[in-house]
Enzyme design. Structure first.
Site, PDB file in Angstrom:
ATOM      1  N   GLU A 160       0.741  -1.355  -0.172  1.00 25.32           N
ATOM      2  CA  GLU A 160      -0.060  -0.055  -0.063  1.00 25.32           C
ATOM      3  C   GLU A 160       0.842   1.313  -0.047  1.00 25.32           C
ATOM      4  O   GLU A 160       0.514   2.260   0.930  1.00 25.32           O
ATOM      5  CB  GLU A 160      -1.149   0.024   0.926  1.00 25.32           C
ATOM      6  CG  GLU A 160      -1.898  -1.241   1.196  1.00 25.32           C
ATOM      7  CD  GLU A 160      -3.010  -1.246   2.130  1.00 25.32           C
ATOM      8  OE1 GLU A 160      -2.814  -0.208   3.118  1.00 25.32           O
ATOM      9  OE2 GLU A 160      -3.904  -1.836   2.446  1.00 25.32           O
ATOM     10  N   ASN A 202       2.110  -5.079  -3.084  1.00 26.55           N
ATOM     11  CA  ASN A 202       0.678  -5.402  -2.932  1.00 26.55           C
ATOM     12  C   ASN A 202      -0.173  -4.282  -2.723  1.00 26.55           C
ATOM     13  O   ASN A 202       0.465  -3.428  -1.907  1.00 26.55           O
ATOM     14  CB  ASN A 202       0.511  -6.344  -1.699  1.00 26.55           C
ATOM     15  CG  ASN A 202      -0.597  -7.141  -1.329  1.00 26.55           C
ATOM     16  OD1 ASN A 202      -1.185  -7.754  -2.238  1.00 26.55           O
ATOM     17  ND2 ASN A 202      -1.137  -6.703  -0.311  1.00 26.55           N
ATOM     18  N   HIS A 238     -10.229  -6.183  -2.031  1.00 24.53           N
ATOM     19  CA  HIS A 238     -11.315  -6.152  -1.215  1.00 24.53           C
ATOM     20  C   HIS A 238     -12.536  -5.397  -2.014  1.00 24.53           C
ATOM     21  O   HIS A 238     -12.301  -4.307  -2.348  1.00 24.53           O
ATOM     22  CB  HIS A 238     -10.992  -5.165   0.108  1.00 24.53           C
ATOM     23  CG  HIS A 238      -9.746  -5.552   0.648  1.00 24.53           C
ATOM     24  ND1 HIS A 238     -10.085  -6.865   1.630  1.00 24.53           N
ATOM     25  CD2 HIS A 238      -8.396  -5.402   0.982  1.00 24.53           C
ATOM     26  CE1 HIS A 238      -8.783  -7.278   2.146  1.00 24.53           C
ATOM     27  NE2 HIS A 238      -8.057  -6.349   1.857  1.00 24.53           N
ATOM     28  N   GLU A 265      -5.981 -10.845  -1.148  1.00 30.35           N
ATOM     29  CA  GLU A 265      -6.756 -10.651  -0.095  1.00 30.35           C
ATOM     30  C   GLU A 265      -8.076 -10.557  -0.349  1.00 30.35           C
ATOM     31  O   GLU A 265      -9.201  -9.881   0.200  1.00 30.35           O
ATOM     32  CB  GLU A 265      -6.267  -9.092   0.617  1.00 30.35           C
ATOM     33  CG  GLU A 265      -4.802  -9.060   1.258  1.00 30.35           C
ATOM     34  CD  GLU A 265      -4.488  -7.817   1.650  1.00 30.35           C
ATOM     35  OE1 GLU A 265      -5.430  -7.102   2.301  1.00 30.35           O
ATOM     36  OE2 GLU A 265      -3.158  -7.700   1.949  1.00 30.35           O
ATOM     37  N   ASP A 267     -12.191 -10.614  -0.663  1.00 30.84           N
ATOM     38  CA  ASP A 267     -13.168 -10.714   0.064  1.00 30.84           C
ATOM     39  C   ASP A 267     -14.167  -9.523  -0.495  1.00 30.84           C
ATOM     40  O   ASP A 267     -13.957  -8.590  -1.309  1.00 30.84           O
ATOM     41  CB  ASP A 267     -13.241 -10.262   1.461  1.00 30.84           C
ATOM     42  CG  ASP A 267     -12.580  -9.063   1.798  1.00 30.84           C
ATOM     43  OD1 ASP A 267     -12.379  -8.223   1.158  1.00 30.84           O
ATOM     44  OD2 ASP A 267     -11.914  -8.873   2.986  1.00 30.84           O
TER      45      ASP A 267
HETATM   46  C1  XIL Z   1      -6.257  -6.143   8.481  1.00 31.43           C
HETATM   47  C2  XIL Z   1      -6.533  -7.285   9.449  1.00 31.43           C
HETATM   48  O1  XIL Z   1      -7.372  -8.064   8.897  1.00 31.43           O
HETATM   49  C3  XIL Z   1      -6.921  -6.863  10.903  1.00 31.43           C
HETATM   50  O2  XIL Z   1      -7.093  -7.959  11.683  1.00 31.43           O
HETATM   51  C4  XIL Z   1      -6.106  -5.807  11.453  1.00 31.43           C
HETATM   52  O3  XIL Z   1      -6.857  -5.255  12.293  1.00 31.43           O
HETATM   53  C5  XIL Z   1      -5.992  -4.672  10.137  1.00 31.43           C
HETATM   54  O4  XIL Z   1      -5.242  -5.285   8.967  1.00 31.43           O
HETATM   55  N1  XIL Z   1      -4.854  -4.618   3.738  1.00 31.43           N
HETATM   56  C6  XIL Z   1      -3.855  -5.353   4.267  1.00 31.43           C
HETATM   57  C7  XIL Z   1      -4.031  -5.992   5.416  1.00 31.43           C
HETATM   58  O5  XIL Z   1      -3.024  -5.314   3.644  1.00 31.43           O
HETATM   59  O6  XIL Z   1      -2.964  -6.506   6.227  1.00 31.43           O
HETATM   60  C8  XIL Z   1      -5.385  -5.588   6.466  1.00 31.43           C
HETATM   61  O7  XIL Z   1      -5.669  -6.567   7.172  1.00 31.43           O
HETATM   62  C9  XIL Z   1      -6.580  -5.504   5.435  1.00 31.43           C
HETATM   63  C10 XIL Z   1      -6.286  -4.556   4.442  1.00 31.43           C
END
Ligand code: XIL
Length: 459
Positions: A160, A202, A238, A265, A267
């Protein structure tokens, strides 16, 4: 909680163009289709992974699903900077090590997440800047990647670092303020520390061709042209209630730069389109030969950081949702990864070995084929073992590696030797195969394994 971010723009930006036309196509499932995400992905040369909170590994209902359906894991939090270096120079690997052991015992590869990220920095680092921060962050990369050396399939070296919105530039952070070259410095340090891991950039809000993904694309192109060691780009994905029509085209343009791509990631907000969107993302990955795997950010809806979005593939009771079926069908219908690397002679027979009992003179013993994922200085080999007509009670696969090649890590088999002639024996849960049945194991190594051919003996 400080780090639990409210759902970001990623899920509210509704990108129109929505669902690709292909999504409505009827899916045909092959006769040999797998019945779990991990088997179906493996059949197509990919992994299917989940983010894991290691505290849940002692919950039976959770690990039953994890071990049955997933063959890759990533630590939801335990390998982040605040977890691994809570005080400067004092490293803590308890959670990360626990996850790696679980993965190794269950035939799973591990994604490392994340060496550098502007969030979840430990307090001491948040208070640093300039050259002191630059050396602390490079030391962090070196120490953590060295600790896990040989055990990580791919590291998110930097997470990020690009800004949202129209500019396509970097996000402001204390890391960025140490100098624009901080990302390449991190990748170079990671390569030295763990030459066998794929090194990824990422990010999120990169789910189509937009200003942010184009900014990242330009950075990757520049890195490739200058020899900065980058092997892969992770697309967090996401997602909200629609999917960009050019999601696959975006993955493909990165792949065309010569890097692997991964969905890291995934979802998806619940709602009418959830199953369709999951299916479309899976199909997009399957259609891009350099898309090596998909990870969902958790296992069951109640494990998700997105709470009431019910964003995952299993409900809170562990039941498979419609989205699960949609993903499984897309894995089963998708093409396998052809041959890689493209310039090497093919290592697989042109068609997959049959998984049904052959009708011709039956093969006794077993057959093995290998698919290689290679990069400069290392490789991951995925080996498919097919039992002959008598089935097996155990198997053993041998390779003669070219000089300079060395096995550093093995999953779902036990290796003897690491250079020259290396033999891989079944582990206790995958030795017994029925006639024509297929199992898989893998190993990672340094050097080049190009051109190797396996020989299989059964007992
Ligand atoms: C999130 C976790 O799922 C949570 O438990 C934590 O509190 C915050 O981070 N992008 C990412 C992940 O790269 O590391 C994040 O994970 C979600 C967004």
């Amino acid at each position: 909680m400080k780090h639990r971010r409210v759902l970001r723009a990623a899920v509210t930006v509704a990108v129109t163009g929505a669902l690709a036309a292909g999504m409505t196509m009827a899916l045909t499932t092959s006769a040999n289709a797998g019945t779990t995400l991990r088997a179906s992905a493996a059949e197509k040369g990919r992994y299917f992974g989940a983010a894991v909170a290691t505290g849940k590994l002692s919950t039976g209902a959770y690990t039953t699903i994890l071990n049955r359906e997933f063959n890759s894991v990533v630590a939801e939090n335990e390998m982040k900077w605040d977890a691994t270096e809570p005080q400067q120079g004092r490293f803590s690997y308890t959670g990360g090590d626990r996850l790696v052991s679980h993965a190794q015992a269950n035939g799973m590869s591990v994604r490392g997440h994340a060496l550098l990220w502007y969030q979840q920095e430990p307090g001491w680092a948040q208070n640093m800047s300039g050259s002191a921060l630059r050396s602390a962050m490079i030391n962090h990369v070196t120490q953590v990647a060295t600790h896990f050396r040989g055990k990580i399939y791919a590291w998110d070296v930097v997470n990020e670092a690009f800004a949202d919105g129209g500019g396509g530039g970097r996000r402001d952070s204390n890391l960025q303020r140490t100098g624009n070259d901080w990302i390449e410095a991190a990748f170079r340090a990671a390569r030295v520390a763990d030459p066998g891991a794929k090194l990824c950039y990422n990010d999120y809000n990169t789910d189509g061709i937009n200003a942010k993904s184009t900014g990242i694309y330009n950075m990757v192109r520049d890195f490739k042209s200058r020899g900065v060691p980058i092997d892969c780009v992770g697309f967090q994905s996401h997602l909200g209630t629609s999917l960009a029509g050019d999601y696959q085209a975006n993955l493909q343009r990165f792949a065309d730069l010569g890097v692997d791509v991964q969905i890291t990631e995934l979802d998806v907000m619940t709602g009418g389109n959830q199953a369709n969107i999951y299916g479309a993302v899976t199909r997009a990955c399957m259609n891009v030969s350099r898309c090596t795997g998909i990870t969902t950010w958790g296992v069951r809806d109640c494990d998700s950081w997105r709470g009431s979005d019910n964003a995952l593939l299993f409900d809170c009771n562990g039941n498979k949702k419609a989205a699960y079926t949609s993903v499984l069908n897309a894995l089963n219908a998708g093409p396998g990864i052809p041959t890689d690397p493209p310039t090497d002679p093919p290592t697989d027979p042109p068609t997959d070995p049959p998984t049904d009992p052959p009708t011709d003179p039956p093969t006794v013993g077993c057959a093995a084929s290998v698919s290689l994922n290679s990069w400069n200085g290392g490789f991951v080999a995925t080996v498919k073992v097919t039992a002959g007509s008598a089935g097996t009670s155990g198997w053993n696969v041998g390779f003669t590696l070219p000089s300079g090649a060395s096995v550093t890590n093995t999953w779902s088999a036990t290796a003897s030797g690491s250079t020259g002639t290396v033999r891989f024996a079944n582990v206790n849960y995958n030795g017994r195969l029925g006639a024509g049945q297929v199992t898989e194991f893998g190993f990672q190594g340094t050097g080049s394994a190009s051109g190797v051919t396996p020989t299989c003996t059964a007992s």
